[in-house]
Design a protein around this motif. Structure first.
Motif, PDB file in Angstrom:
ATOM      1  N   GLU A   1       0.818  -1.226   0.000  1.00 33.32           N
ATOM      2  CA  GLU A   1       0.000   0.000   0.000  1.00 33.32           C
ATOM      3  C   GLU A   1       0.848   1.271   0.000  1.00 33.32           C
ATOM      4  O   GLU A   1       0.315   2.376  -0.009  1.00 33.32           O
ATOM      5  CB  GLU A   1      -0.926   0.035   1.231  1.00 33.32           C
ATOM      6  CG  GLU A   1      -2.084  -0.949   1.173  1.00 33.32           C
ATOM      7  CD  GLU A   1      -1.626  -2.363   1.496  1.00 33.32           C
ATOM      8  OE1 GLU A   1      -0.711  -2.506   2.343  1.00 33.32           O
ATOM      9  OE2 GLU A   1      -2.144  -3.318   0.885  1.00 33.32           O
ATOM     10  N   PHE A   2       2.190   1.102   0.020  1.00 29.11           N
ATOM     11  CA  PHE A   2       3.049   2.298   0.097  1.00 29.11           C
ATOM     12  C   PHE A   2       2.832   3.186  -1.123  1.00 29.11           C
ATOM     13  O   PHE A   2       2.849   2.722  -2.267  1.00 29.11           O
ATOM     14  CB  PHE A   2       4.515   1.911   0.190  1.00 29.11           C
ATOM     15  CG  PHE A   2       5.449   3.102   0.144  1.00 29.11           C
ATOM     16  CD1 PHE A   2       5.624   3.907   1.249  1.00 29.11           C
ATOM     17  CD2 PHE A   2       6.121   3.432  -1.025  1.00 29.11           C
ATOM     18  CE1 PHE A   2       6.455   5.012   1.209  1.00 29.11           C
ATOM     19  CE2 PHE A   2       6.961   4.537  -1.081  1.00 29.11           C
ATOM     20  CZ  PHE A   2       7.128   5.326   0.047  1.00 29.11           C
ATOM     21  N   ALA A   3       2.639   4.449  -0.886  1.00 24.37           N
ATOM     22  CA  ALA A   3       2.458   5.423  -1.970  1.00 24.37           C
ATOM     23  C   ALA A   3       3.738   6.236  -2.125  1.00 24.37           C
ATOM     24  O   ALA A   3       4.224   6.823  -1.160  1.00 24.37           O
ATOM     25  CB  ALA A   3       1.285   6.346  -1.651  1.00 24.37           C
ATOM     26  N   VAL A   4       4.272   6.225  -3.328  1.00 25.97           N
ATOM     27  CA  VAL A   4       5.481   7.013  -3.602  1.00 25.97           C
ATOM     28  C   VAL A   4       5.196   8.483  -3.324  1.00 25.97           C
ATOM     29  O   VAL A   4       4.170   9.021  -3.753  1.00 25.97           O
ATOM     30  CB  VAL A   4       5.929   6.830  -5.071  1.00 25.97           C
ATOM     31  CG1 VAL A   4       7.100   7.747  -5.391  1.00 25.97           C
ATOM     32  CG2 VAL A   4       6.295   5.378  -5.330  1.00 25.97           C
ATOM     33  N   GLN A   5       6.087   9.117  -2.586  1.00 25.41           N
ATOM     34  CA  GLN A   5       5.907  10.524  -2.210  1.00 25.41           C
ATOM     35  C   GLN A   5       6.446  11.424  -3.325  1.00 25.41           C
ATOM     36  O   GLN A   5       7.608  11.804  -3.327  1.00 25.41           O
ATOM     37  CB  GLN A   5       6.634  10.811  -0.891  1.00 25.41           C
ATOM     38  CG  GLN A   5       6.163   9.951   0.271  1.00 25.41           C
ATOM     39  CD  GLN A   5       4.706  10.174   0.596  1.00 25.41           C
ATOM     40  OE1 GLN A   5       4.284  11.293   0.890  1.00 25.41           O
ATOM     41  NE2 GLN A   5       3.912   9.116   0.536  1.00 25.41           N
ATOM     42  N   LEU A   6       5.590  11.720  -4.279  1.00 29.64           N
ATOM     43  CA  LEU A   6       6.009  12.581  -5.388  1.00 29.64           C
ATOM     44  C   LEU A   6       6.091  14.037  -4.916  1.00 29.64           C
ATOM     45  O   LEU A   6       5.333  14.448  -4.025  1.00 29.64           O
ATOM     46  CB  LEU A   6       5.017  12.473  -6.542  1.00 29.64           C
ATOM     47  CG  LEU A   6       4.917  11.089  -7.196  1.00 29.64           C
ATOM     48  CD1 LEU A   6       3.806  11.083  -8.238  1.00 29.64           C
ATOM     49  CD2 LEU A   6       6.239  10.703  -7.836  1.00 29.64           C
ATOM     50  N   PRO A   7       6.997  14.824  -5.487  1.00 30.73           N
ATOM     51  CA  PRO A   7       7.110  16.233  -5.059  1.00 30.73           C
ATOM     52  C   PRO A   7       5.881  17.031  -5.464  1.00 30.73           C
ATOM     53  O   PRO A   7       5.308  16.805  -6.542  1.00 30.73           O
ATOM     54  CB  PRO A   7       8.363  16.715  -5.800  1.00 30.73           C
ATOM     55  CG  PRO A   7       8.463  15.835  -7.010  1.00 30.73           C
ATOM     56  CD  PRO A   7       7.962  14.493  -6.561  1.00 30.73           C
ATOM     57  N   ALA A   8       5.471  17.939  -4.617  1.00 31.80           N
ATOM     58  CA  ALA A   8       4.344  18.823  -4.950  1.00 31.80           C
ATOM     59  C   ALA A   8       4.747  19.805  -6.041  1.00 31.80           C
ATOM     60  O   ALA A   8       3.913  20.260  -6.822  1.00 31.80           O
ATOM     61  CB  ALA A   8       3.889  19.576  -3.695  1.00 31.80           C
ATOM     62  N   ASP A   9       6.039  20.106  -6.097  1.00 32.68           N
ATOM     63  CA  ASP A   9       6.580  21.043  -7.089  1.00 32.68           C
ATOM     64  C   ASP A   9       7.856  20.422  -7.644  1.00 32.68           C
ATOM     65  O   ASP A   9       8.715  19.975  -6.880  1.00 32.68           O
ATOM     66  CB  ASP A   9       6.883  22.388  -6.414  1.00 32.68           C
ATOM     67  CG  ASP A   9       7.327  23.466  -7.392  1.00 32.68           C
ATOM     68  OD1 ASP A   9       8.077  23.145  -8.344  1.00 32.68           O
ATOM     69  OD2 ASP A   9       6.940  24.631  -7.214  1.00 32.68           O
ATOM     70  N   GLU A  10       7.991  20.393  -8.970  1.00 32.50           N
ATOM     71  CA  GLU A  10       9.166  19.761  -9.581  1.00 32.50           C
ATOM     72  C   GLU A  10      10.473  20.475  -9.231  1.00 32.50           C
ATOM     73  O   GLU A  10      11.555  19.916  -9.419  1.00 32.50           O
ATOM     74  CB  GLU A  10       9.009  19.697 -11.096  1.00 32.50           C
ATOM     75  CG  GLU A  10       8.943  21.070 -11.764  1.00 32.50           C
ATOM     76  CD  GLU A  10       8.774  20.974 -13.276  1.00 32.50           C
ATOM     77  OE1 GLU A  10       8.849  19.850 -13.808  1.00 32.50           O
ATOM     78  OE2 GLU A  10       8.569  22.025 -13.910  1.00 32.50           O
ATOM     79  N   ASN A  11      10.379  21.661  -8.703  1.00 32.84           N
ATOM     80  CA  ASN A  11      11.585  22.398  -8.314  1.00 32.84           C
ATOM     81  C   ASN A  11      11.996  22.133  -6.866  1.00 32.84           C
ATOM     82  O   ASN A  11      12.957  22.727  -6.382  1.00 32.84           O
ATOM     83  CB  ASN A  11      11.378  23.906  -8.528  1.00 32.84           C
ATOM     84  CG  ASN A  11      11.281  24.255 -10.004  1.00 32.84           C
ATOM     85  OD1 ASN A  11      12.127  23.842 -10.794  1.00 32.84           O
ATOM     86  ND2 ASN A  11      10.249  24.996 -10.378  1.00 32.84           N
ATOM     87  N   GLU A  12      11.259  21.250  -6.180  1.00 35.26           N
ATOM     88  CA  GLU A  12      11.679  20.858  -4.839  1.00 35.26           C
ATOM     89  C   GLU A  12      12.992  20.084  -4.923  1.00 35.26           C
ATOM     90  O   GLU A  12      13.281  19.428  -5.935  1.00 35.26           O
ATOM     91  CB  GLU A  12      10.597  19.978  -4.191  1.00 35.26           C
ATOM     92  CG  GLU A  12       9.360  20.740  -3.771  1.00 35.26           C
ATOM     93  CD  GLU A  12       8.346  19.831  -3.104  1.00 35.26           C
ATOM     94  OE1 GLU A  12       8.667  18.641  -2.867  1.00 35.26           O
ATOM     95  OE2 GLU A  12       7.227  20.304  -2.827  1.00 35.26           O
ATOM     96  N   PRO A  13      13.805  20.121  -3.872  1.00 39.75           N
ATOM     97  CA  PRO A  13      15.108  19.432  -3.925  1.00 39.75           C
ATOM     98  C   PRO A  13      14.975  17.916  -3.900  1.00 39.75           C
ATOM     99  O   PRO A  13      14.124  17.372  -3.195  1.00 39.75           O
ATOM    100  CB  PRO A  13      15.826  19.950  -2.682  1.00 39.75           C
ATOM    101  CG  PRO A  13      14.736  20.405  -1.761  1.00 39.75           C
ATOM    102  CD  PRO A  13      13.624  20.896  -2.633  1.00 39.75           C
ATOM    103  N   ILE A  14      15.835  17.254  -4.663  1.00 38.35           N
ATOM    104  CA  ILE A  14      15.924  15.797  -4.655  1.00 38.35           C
ATOM    105  C   ILE A  14      17.255  15.344  -4.047  1.00 38.35           C
ATOM    106  O   ILE A  14      17.342  14.266  -3.461  1.00 38.35           O
ATOM    107  CB  ILE A  14      15.789  15.217  -6.083  1.00 38.35           C
ATOM    108  CG1 ILE A  14      15.729  13.682  -6.042  1.00 38.35           C
ATOM    109  CG2 ILE A  14      16.933  15.668  -6.980  1.00 38.35           C
ATOM    110  CD1 ILE A  14      15.455  13.045  -7.400  1.00 38.35           C
TER     111      ILE A  14
END
Length: 488
Positions: A94-107
Motif C-alpha cells: 500500500e506504500f504510496a510514492v511521495q512525489l514532489p508537490a513542485d518539480e523544483n523541490e530538492p531531490i
C-alpha cells in the motif's frame, strides 16, 4: 548506494551522498551542515563514521538514525538498524510514492569536491535531475539495455546522474569496490560492458595497465564518457587503440555533471590520429538542458570565436543548481549577472565555436612579464614525453620571474629520465617561458576521491621549495620512485 538513489526520493526525502574518503572531522561537519536525519553507513567505513558521530555528540548536534550496511564485511558492532534486515522484511504493497508537490523541490544535496576550498552543498531539483538523467543518456549514446560499469563515484553529482539514467534505459549496473586497470578490463570482459564513465586519471590508468592485466574487449567499442581535467591527446589516442570510444564532456557539481560535449563530426574521421585526439580534447558545445557561453567576466560580453581570446565559462538553464545550501552569499556571487560563473577559463574555436578549456582561474601561472601560462598546455607537452605517465603543473615562486611552471610527474613503469631531458623536451613544444623550470618525480599525485588532482597541495609543495632564483642547498627531491631513481 544505487538502491538508495531511488528509495530516498520515493520516500519524499533528500539524498545526500557523502564522499567515502572523508576524514571523521569533515564527515561530522557535513553531517551537521546537511542536518541529516538518517545516515547509512557501509561497514567498511564504520570506524570513520563512529568517530564522526562522536564529534557530532561533542558539538551538541542531534544524532541521526544509524543504518549499517554490512555487505561483505562482518562486524559485531551493534547499531540501531541493519539495512539488509530492513530490506528482507519486504515493503508495504500500500506504500504510496511521495512525489514532489513542485518539480523544483530538492531531490539531492551534493557536496563539491573541495579541491580549492571547503565543500559547498549544491542543491539539485527533481526537474533538473530528471532532465539531466535523460541528457546523460544522450551524451553516452546509450541504447536500451546497456551494461554500465561504475568507476564514477555515486557521491559525485549522483554519479553524473547516470544512477537514474541507466535505469531509464533498463540497464545493468556493474560495480567495483576498488578501481584498478586490471579490475576494469576484467569487468568489461566478464559482463560485456557497453558503457562506462571516468575522469582523465581513470583513462590514464586504463592506458597504462600492464599487458598481462589486460583482457580482450567485447565486439564493438566500449563508450567512455570522461570529464573533469581534459584528457591529454596521448591518453585519448591510447584509449582509441585499445578499443574504447571516448566522449569528452565538461561540467561541474553545480551543473549536475556534464554540461557540454565534444560532439564528433564525420569529416574528422579522415584526419590523422594525432589531430583527432587534439579535437577530442576540446570541451565542445552545450547539451540540450542548458545554455553555455564564454564571457568577459567584467563586461559580460561574449568573447569572439577566434581561438585566442580567453573568457570565463558561464552557464544557465534547467540543469544549473538551485543554489548552495545555507550559503546565500556564495550563491549570489556564483550567479551574479544571471549566469553561473564557473571560474573556468576557455577560448572558442573559430569555425565551429567549440569550447577549449584553458585553465581554472586560480591555476593560471603569471610570469614576471605578466604573461599568463596555462598549466593544461604545459601538462599536454609533458604527457607527450614517452616516460611520463601522469603530470600536474603549478606555479613556483621566483624572485625575478614572478612564477615559473613547476611540474610534478609520475613515470611509466620501469622508465628513468633526467629532469633536464624533460625540460628540454618541453622547450621544443612550447615557448621557452612556458616550459617547466622545475621537474619533480613522485610516486603518485594527490587526488580527490573523484580522481581530480589536488593542485592546492602541490602549490604548497612548490612554495615550500622557495624561489627558483635562490640557489638551492641541494637538489629538490621527492621520495624515491619504486622503479627509477628520482632525478631533478
Amino acid at each position: 548506494m544505487y538502491e538508495l538513489h531511488f528509495a530516498v526520493p520515493m520516500a519524499g526525502a533528500i539524498i545526500c551522498a557523502l564522499n567515502s574518503r572523508l576524514d571523521a572531522a569533515m564527515a561530522s561537519d557535513l553531517l551537521q551542515h546537511s542536518e541529516a536525519k538518517v545516515v547509512f553507513i557501509d561497514a567498511a567505513l564504520l570506524g570513520v563514521a563512529q568517530e564522526a558521530l562522536h564529534l557530532m555528540s561533542v558539538a551538541g548536534a542531534r544524532a541521526p538514525v544509524v543504518v549499517l550496511i554490512r555487505g561483505e564485511v562482518s562486524t559485531s558492532s551493534t547499531t540501531q538498524h541493519d539495512y539488509e534486515d530492513i530490506v528482507s522484511r519486504g515493503g508495504s504493497p500500500e506504500f504510496a510514492v511521495q512525489l514532489p508537490a513542485d518539480e523544483n523541490e530538492p531531490i539531492a544535496l551534493s557536496f563539491t569536491s573541495g579541491t580549492t576550498s571547503r565543500p559547498k552543498g549544491v542543491i539539485y531539483s527533481h526537474r533538473g535531475a530528471y532532465l539531466n538523467s535523460l541528457f546523460s543518456v544522450l551524451l553516452n549514446e546509450m541504447a536500451s539495455k546497456p551494461v554500465y560499469l561504475w568507476t564514477v563515484p555515486m557521491f559525485h553529482c549522483n554519479g553524473w546522474c547516470m544512477t537514474w539514467g541507466v535505469a531509464a534505459q533498463g540497464g545493468t549496473n556493474v560495480f567495483l569496490r576498488k578501481v584498478t586497470g586490471a579490475a576494469i578490463f576484467d569487468a568489461i570482459c566478464r559482463h560485456g560492458v557497453t558503457h562506462m564513465g571516468g575522469v582523465a586519471t581513470v583513462l590514464s590508468m586504463i592506458v597504462n595497465t600492464a599487458p598481462e592485466d589486460r583482457r580482450p574487449l567485447p565486439a564493438g567499442k566500449v563508450s567512455v564518457v570522461t570529464g573533469g581535467a581534459p584528457p591529454p591527446p596521448t591518453v585519448l589516442s591510447g584509449m582509441d587503440e585499445l578499443g574504447f570510444l571516448v566522449i569528452h564532456t565538461y561540467g561541474l557539481t553545480e551543473t549536475y555533471g556534464a554540461a557540454t560535449v565534444c560532439a564528433w563530426m564525420p569529416e574528422w574521421d579522415a584526419l590523422p590520429a594525432e589531430e583527432q585526439a587534439e579535437i577530442k580534447a576540446r570541451q565542445g558545445l552545450q547539451h540540450l538542458g542548458l545554455e553555455v557561453d564564454v564571457k568577459d567576466p567584467a563586461t559580460m560580453r561574449s568573447i569572439p570565436a577566434d581561438g585566442k581570446t580567453v573568457g570565463e565559462v558561464m552557464l544557465r538553464g534547467n540543469t544549473v543548481m538551485s543554489g548552495y545550501y545555507k550559503d546565500a552569499p556564495a550563491t549570489a556571487k556564483a550567479m551574479a549577472g544571471g549566469w553561473f560563473r564557473s571560474a573556468d577559463l576557455a577560448v572558442r574555436n573559430p569555425g565551429d565555436g567549440y569550447l577549449k578549456f584553458q585553465d581554472r582561474s586560480q591555476d593560471v601561472i603569471i610570469s614576471g612579464g605578466g604573461e599568463k601560462i596555462s598549466t593544461i598546455q604545459v601538462e599536454e607537452a609533458l604527457f607527450a614525453h614517452p616516460a611520463v605517465a601522469e603530470a600536474a603543473v603549478v606555479g613556483r615562486p621566483d624572485e625575478h620571474s614572478g612564477e615559473t611552471p613547476c611540474a610534478f610527474v609520475v613515470l611509466r613503469r620501469k622508465r628513468e629520465v633526467e629532469a633536464e631531458e624533460v625540460m628540454e623536451f618541453c622547450k621544443k613544444k612550447l615557448p621557452r617561458y612556458k616550459a617547466p623550470s622545475t621537474v619533480v618525480v613522485v610516486d603518485e599525485l594527490p587526488k580527490t576521491a573523484t580522481g581530480k588532482v589536488q593542485k592546492l597541495l602541490l602549490r604548497e609543495k612548490a612554495r615550500a621549495m622557495g624561489s627558483l632564483s635562490d640557489p638551492p642547498p641541494s637538489p629538490v627531491l621527492e621520495e624515491e620512485h619504486e622503479e627509477a631513481p628520482n632525478k631533478v
